[in-house]
Write a protein that holds these residues in place. Structure first.
Motif, PDB file in Angstrom:
ATOM      1  N   VAL A 101      90.761  83.328  39.269  1.00 23.08           N
ATOM      2  CA  VAL A 101      90.380  82.466  37.964  1.00 23.08           C
ATOM      3  C   VAL A 101      90.675  81.117  37.973  1.00 23.08           C
ATOM      4  O   VAL A 101      90.772  80.354  39.222  1.00 23.08           O
ATOM      5  CB  VAL A 101      91.434  82.986  36.949  1.00 23.08           C
ATOM      6  N   TYR A 102      90.087  80.047  37.137  1.00 23.78           N
ATOM      7  CA  TYR A 102      89.827  79.134  37.102  1.00 23.78           C
ATOM      8  C   TYR A 102      91.026  78.080  36.232  1.00 23.78           C
ATOM      9  O   TYR A 102      91.059  78.249  34.993  1.00 23.78           O
ATOM     10  CB  TYR A 102      88.563  78.167  36.225  1.00 23.78           C
ATOM     11  N   ARG A 103      92.052  77.590  37.060  1.00 19.38           N
ATOM     12  CA  ARG A 103      93.083  77.234  36.924  1.00 19.38           C
ATOM     13  C   ARG A 103      93.328  76.000  38.084  1.00 19.38           C
ATOM     14  O   ARG A 103      94.550  75.286  37.643  1.00 19.38           O
ATOM     15  CB  ARG A 103      94.263  78.596  36.914  1.00 19.38           C
ATOM     16  N   SER A 104      92.048  75.049  37.985  1.00 11.44           N
ATOM     17  CA  SER A 104      93.274  74.217  38.854  1.00 11.44           C
ATOM     18  C   SER A 104      93.304  72.754  37.412  1.00 11.44           C
ATOM     19  O   SER A 104      94.083  71.848  38.302  1.00 11.44           O
ATOM     20  CB  SER A 104      91.331  73.789  38.666  1.00 11.44           C
ATOM     21  N   PRO A 105      93.109  73.081  36.182  1.00 11.37           N
ATOM     22  CA  PRO A 105      93.131  71.636  35.176  1.00 11.37           C
ATOM     23  C   PRO A 105      95.612  72.425  35.198  1.00 11.37           C
ATOM     24  O   PRO A 105      95.950  71.776  35.283  1.00 11.37           O
ATOM     25  CB  PRO A 105      93.175  72.497  33.463  1.00 11.37           C
ATOM     26  N   CYS A 342      79.412  81.237  36.585  1.00  7.78           N
ATOM     27  CA  CYS A 342      80.679  81.378  36.896  1.00  7.78           C
ATOM     28  C   CYS A 342      82.163  80.831  35.770  1.00  7.78           C
ATOM     29  O   CYS A 342      81.083  80.103  34.543  1.00  7.78           O
ATOM     30  CB  CYS A 342      81.376  80.083  37.525  1.00  7.78           C
ATOM     31  N   VAL A 343      83.382  80.758  35.033  1.00  9.31           N
ATOM     32  CA  VAL A 343      83.235  80.804  33.787  1.00  9.31           C
ATOM     33  C   VAL A 343      84.713  79.690  33.917  1.00  9.31           C
ATOM     34  O   VAL A 343      84.966  79.971  35.178  1.00  9.31           O
ATOM     35  CB  VAL A 343      83.911  81.801  33.411  1.00  9.31           C
ATOM     36  N   PHE A 344      84.208  78.786  33.227  1.00 10.23           N
ATOM     37  CA  PHE A 344      85.456  77.853  33.368  1.00 10.23           C
ATOM     38  C   PHE A 344      86.771  77.112  32.347  1.00 10.23           C
ATOM     39  O   PHE A 344      86.796  78.777  31.922  1.00 10.23           O
ATOM     40  CB  PHE A 344      84.697  76.214  33.591  1.00 10.23           C
ATOM     41  N   ASP A 345      86.645  75.829  31.750  1.00 11.11           N
ATOM     42  CA  ASP A 345      87.840  76.099  30.813  1.00 11.11           C
ATOM     43  C   ASP A 345      87.344  75.448  29.142  1.00 11.11           C
ATOM     44  O   ASP A 345      87.882  75.354  28.795  1.00 11.11           O
ATOM     45  CB  ASP A 345      89.048  75.019  31.207  1.00 11.11           C
ATOM     46  N   GLY A 346      85.877  75.766  29.093  1.00  8.89           N
ATOM     47  CA  GLY A 346      85.519  75.503  27.869  1.00  8.89           C
ATOM     48  C   GLY A 346      85.475  76.441  26.274  1.00  8.89           C
ATOM     49  O   GLY A 346      84.772  76.166  25.848  1.00  8.89           O
ATOM     50  N   GLU A 350      81.741  76.695  25.595  1.00  5.59           N
ATOM     51  CA  GLU A 350      81.186  77.320  26.741  1.00  5.59           C
ATOM     52  C   GLU A 350      79.934  78.232  27.326  1.00  5.59           C
ATOM     53  O   GLU A 350      78.850  78.072  27.429  1.00  5.59           O
ATOM     54  CB  GLU A 350      81.914  77.181  27.863  1.00  5.59           C
ATOM     55  N   ARG A 351      80.588  79.448  26.365  1.00  2.73           N
ATOM     56  CA  ARG A 351      79.678  80.791  26.078  1.00  2.73           C
ATOM     57  C   ARG A 351      78.785  80.437  26.101  1.00  2.73           C
ATOM     58  O   ARG A 351      77.775  80.370  26.882  1.00  2.73           O
ATOM     59  CB  ARG A 351      80.369  81.506  26.140  1.00  2.73           C
ATOM     60  N   GLU A 352      78.396  79.967  24.438  1.00  2.71           N
ATOM     61  CA  GLU A 352      77.492  79.826  24.143  1.00  2.71           C
ATOM     62  C   GLU A 352      76.589  78.888  24.492  1.00  2.71           C
ATOM     63  O   GLU A 352      74.977  79.171  24.597  1.00  2.71           O
ATOM     64  CB  GLU A 352      77.410  79.516  22.546  1.00  2.71           C
ATOM     65  N   ASP A 353      76.927  77.654  25.593  1.00  2.00           N
ATOM     66  CA  ASP A 353      76.191  76.346  25.986  1.00  2.00           C
ATOM     67  C   ASP A 353      75.217  77.296  27.274  1.00  2.00           C
ATOM     68  O   ASP A 353      73.990  77.307  27.536  1.00  2.00           O
ATOM     69  CB  ASP A 353      76.668  75.515  26.800  1.00  2.00           C
ATOM     70  N   MET A 354      76.339  78.076  27.787  1.00  2.00           N
ATOM     71  CA  MET A 354      75.739  78.764  29.195  1.00  2.00           C
ATOM     72  C   MET A 354      74.338  79.876  29.153  1.00  2.00           C
ATOM     73  O   MET A 354      73.901  80.495  29.564  1.00  2.00           O
ATOM     74  CB  MET A 354      76.251  79.241  30.315  1.00  2.00           C
ATOM     75  N   ILE A 355      75.132  80.975  28.444  1.00  2.00           N
ATOM     76  CA  ILE A 355      73.128  81.323  27.344  1.00  2.00           C
ATOM     77  C   ILE A 355      72.273  80.944  26.740  1.00  2.00           C
ATOM     78  O   ILE A 355      71.649  81.132  27.375  1.00  2.00           O
ATOM     79  CB  ILE A 355      74.882  82.225  26.684  1.00  2.00           C
ATOM     80  N   GLU A 417      82.391  63.641  28.865  1.00  2.00           N
ATOM     81  CA  GLU A 417      83.425  63.457  28.677  1.00  2.00           C
ATOM     82  C   GLU A 417      84.707  63.858  29.347  1.00  2.00           C
ATOM     83  O   GLU A 417      85.946  62.872  28.467  1.00  2.00           O
ATOM     84  CB  GLU A 417      83.085  62.869  27.219  1.00  2.00           C
ATOM     85  N   LYS A 418      84.609  65.567  29.054  1.00  2.00           N
ATOM     86  CA  LYS A 418      85.911  65.751  29.525  1.00  2.00           C
ATOM     87  C   LYS A 418      86.231  66.083  30.578  1.00  2.00           C
ATOM     88  O   LYS A 418      87.338  65.486  30.895  1.00  2.00           O
ATOM     89  CB  LYS A 418      85.755  67.257  28.875  1.00  2.00           C
ATOM     90  N   THR A 419      85.187  66.415  31.178  1.00  2.00           N
ATOM     91  CA  THR A 419      84.758  67.263  32.642  1.00  2.00           C
ATOM     92  C   THR A 419      85.266  66.453  33.129  1.00  2.00           C
ATOM     93  O   THR A 419      85.546  65.793  34.872  1.00  2.00           O
ATOM     94  CB  THR A 419      83.687  67.726  33.172  1.00  2.00           C
ATOM     95  N   MET A 420      84.852  65.367  33.973  1.00  2.00           N
ATOM     96  CA  MET A 420      84.905  63.412  34.304  1.00  2.00           C
ATOM     97  C   MET A 420      86.236  62.688  34.445  1.00  2.00           C
ATOM     98  O   MET A 420      87.119  62.202  35.293  1.00  2.00           O
ATOM     99  CB  MET A 420      83.389  62.580  34.151  1.00  2.00           C
ATOM    100  N   ALA A 421      87.329  63.013  33.141  1.00  2.00           N
ATOM    101  CA  ALA A 421      88.448  61.942  32.516  1.00  2.00           C
ATOM    102  C   ALA A 421      89.162  62.301  33.965  1.00  2.00           C
ATOM    103  O   ALA A 421      89.867  61.790  34.487  1.00  2.00           O
ATOM    104  CB  ALA A 421      89.203  62.704  31.116  1.00  2.00           C
ATOM    105  N   PRO A 422      89.249  63.479  34.126  1.00  2.00           N
ATOM    106  CA  PRO A 422      90.908  63.897  35.476  1.00  2.00           C
ATOM    107  C   PRO A 422      90.287  63.315  37.062  1.00  2.00           C
ATOM    108  O   PRO A 422      90.948  62.385  37.833  1.00  2.00           O
ATOM    109  CB  PRO A 422      90.985  65.372  35.851  1.00  2.00           C
TER     110      PRO A 422
END
Length: 563
Positions: A101-105, A342-346, A350-355, A417-422
């Motif tokens: 599971v993606y729990r990095s945040p 892979c599944v991230f936290d979007g 995110e699911r719709e964009d990847m499909i 905008e979201k993913t690069m902030a950290p």
């Protein structure tokens, strides 16, 4: 004493035989003197209990009934299933496997305060490459021929498919095959692909004149086939015999199958040509590969000029560290995220964009009947691309401070905008070709993916540290090229992504423990900096010992003789 008499009595009384012992001690208190069940013992039980007791007693008396026990059991289960209600199903809580599971945040939110206050170690940029290689340094030793070339056996025309570095593979392999067959190589044609959408030709990316000059005594290279030969094929290349060669074919195949046709036709075509030559080949073939990749292929003047300019600007931004900077190949573009499955936290977006992205790029490939996609298993196996946040966590844990200058080699980051902030919070001194160069400087390259990748390649090649976050031809070629330039050491961090998946999915890990694990991973990259090519390894990643010679070979030989 009269013997016991079993005959009917004639009026005279005779002694009765002694009573037989009870069969089972367990039934002793439940039976009367006559052997029947006592009504008094059963008066306190219900009818169902008395019936069950009688049934058990019969079973114990008639043990043969046990042969029917399985049938009785199945009948009872069927009866139960027919009458019982299954409306209420017990809930079984499934715990995801560690690392799935993606729990990095969540991890970043937990450790970032301690991370920012940590000053327990020196900046890694100045201390990272300290492990000496036991075999010593290596130097380039690709020799060029000084003799003239014999008469050519014919012309070979190849189509190089793929992106920048897959095309590079085709070019180098074509040089090796042409040289081995004593053929004349036509400058490779770059096949236009719907994904990269780059119509660039060879001369747009590489210095064609320099390429011809370096190879002039080893392989004949021309920009086109003579017209008198093409007239035989109606001046149409599609009429030329095309070889459909299997991937990783041996050089012997070219000698036994391709050469006879070349001698007959004088012109042959090989399309596609990427990965059509085995990694293992005789020294004469490997030498030509080395010569083509490390000496003859130089980027065109416009690309080389902008690349060197950006290198100088990065060094100025890194003045606090003596001009040393870190380059990171970040593969978190939308197509890479989609392809990885892979599944991230979007969430839903995110699911719709990847499909949608998968359908655009690989129509039907991911929706074939029977295909099962397991994102958790993909992450556990280290196949997911690292997110910008994970790259930042990894580098800070490896000892790179907030002041370290980072060059990011990447395409358009997904949901930037979201993913690069950290990552920007952890490394404010973060740059890319878009931030280092003006729009006017990048305009000639903007709509050409291979030319833009060539600029990234140049800046990464000259960094003190190169970090690869996902596989592919770009990091594989850089590994070898950096080894060729830096004494055999790749000066590259290649993280163990399976281990990272476990670390970033551990809710109990603290900053000190995380840092200790990541420092160990950094040390491992240092120890693996110099590696020799093994069978089936690519010469474009491992130039030693085919393209490089040990600097202290003479000293070692003398020591061996003295011993």
């Amino acid at each position: 004493m009269h013997p016991y008499n079993r005959l009917p009595s004639s009026g005279h009384s005779t002694p009765s035989p002694p009573p037989s012992p009870l069969r089972s001690p367990r039934l002793r208190h439940g039976r009367s003197k006559t052997g029947r069940f006592s009504p008094n013992r059963g008066s306190g039980r219900t009818a169902a209990q008395r019936l069950s007791w009688m049934f058990l007693s019969v079973l114990l008396r008639r043990q043969g009934v046990f042969l029917f026990a399985p049938l009785i059991y199945i009948s009872g289960m069927l009866l139960y299933m027919g009458t019982a209600s299954f409306d209420v199903v017990p809930v079984i809580k499934h715990r995801p496997a560690p690392g799935s599971v993606y729990r990095s945040p969540q991890l970043y939110a937990k450790v970032h305060l301690e991370m920012d206050s940590d000053n327990s170690s020196a900046d890694a940029i100045s201390t990272i490459w300290k492990t000496p290689y036991k075999g010593g340094e290596w130097n380039p030793c690709v020799n060029r021929s000084c003799e003239g070339l014999p008469e050519s056996n014919g012309y070979i025309y190849v189509e190089a498919n793929g992106g920048l570095n897959q095309q590079r593979t085709s070019i180098c392999n074509a040089v090796a095959v042409a040289g081995y067959l004593n053929a004349t190589l036509v400058i490779p044609n770059f096949h236009y692909h719907s994904i990269w959408k780059d119509p660039s030709k060879f001369r747009d990316i590489y210095d064609e004149e320099f390429f011809l000059n370096v190879l002039k005594n080893d392989v004949r290279v021309v920009d086109k086939i003579p017209e008198y030969l093409m007239e035989r094929f109606g001046s149409n290349m599609t009429n030329v015999h095309n070889f459909r060669i299997k991937a990783w074919s041996s050089i012997q195949y070219y000698r036994d199958v391709v050469l006879p046709k070349l001698l007959e036709e004088k012109v042959i075509r090989i399309s596609p040509f990427a990965n059509r030559l085995s990694f293992d080949a005789p020294p004469v073939v490997q030498r030509l590969r080395c010569l083509a990749n490390y000496e003859a292929l130089r980027f065109s003047s416009p690309i080389l000029s902008i690349g060197e300019t950006l290198v100088e600007r990065m060094r100025k931004h890194s003045a606090i560290n003596g001009g040393k900077y870190v380059s990171v190949h970040l593969r978190f573009e939308e197509d890479m995220v989609a392809f990885s499955c892979c599944v991230f936290d979007g969430g839903k977006q995110e699911r719709e964009d990847m499909i949608a992205a998968r359908e655009r790029g690989w129509k039907g490939k991911f929706t074939k009947p029977g295909r099962v996609i397991r994102p958790g298993a993909i992450r556990i196996n280290g196949k997911c691309p690292l997110t910008p946040l994970e790259v930042g966590l990894m580098l800070r844990g490896m000892g790179f401070t907030k002041n370290t200058s980072i060059f990011l080699a990447s395409g358009k980051i997904y949901n930037a905008e979201k993913t690069m902030a950290p990552l920007l919070q952890m490394f404010p001194n973060l740059h890319s070709k878009e931030t280092l160069a003006s729009e006017e400087e990048l305009a000639p390259f903007k709509n050409y993916s291979s030319r833009m990748a060539a600029i990234d390649y140049t800046v990464c090649l000259h960094s003190e540290v190169f970090v690869t976050t996902q596989g592919g031809n770009f990091p594989h070629f850089l590994l070898g090229h950096r080894r060729y330039l830096y004494g055999g050491h790749a000066k590259t961090i290649k993280p163990d992504k399976r281990k990272l998946a476990l670390l970033f999915d551990n809710p109990n890990i603290g900053w000190k423990s995380l840092k200790r694990q990541l420092l160990s991973m950094r040390w491992h990259s240092d120890s693996k900096g110099v590696e020799l090519k093994r069978p089936n390894d690519s010469i474009y990643s491992f130039p030693c010992p085919d393209c490089m010679c040990r600097a202290n070979r003479t000293d070692d030989s003398r020591s061996a003789l003295a011993t």
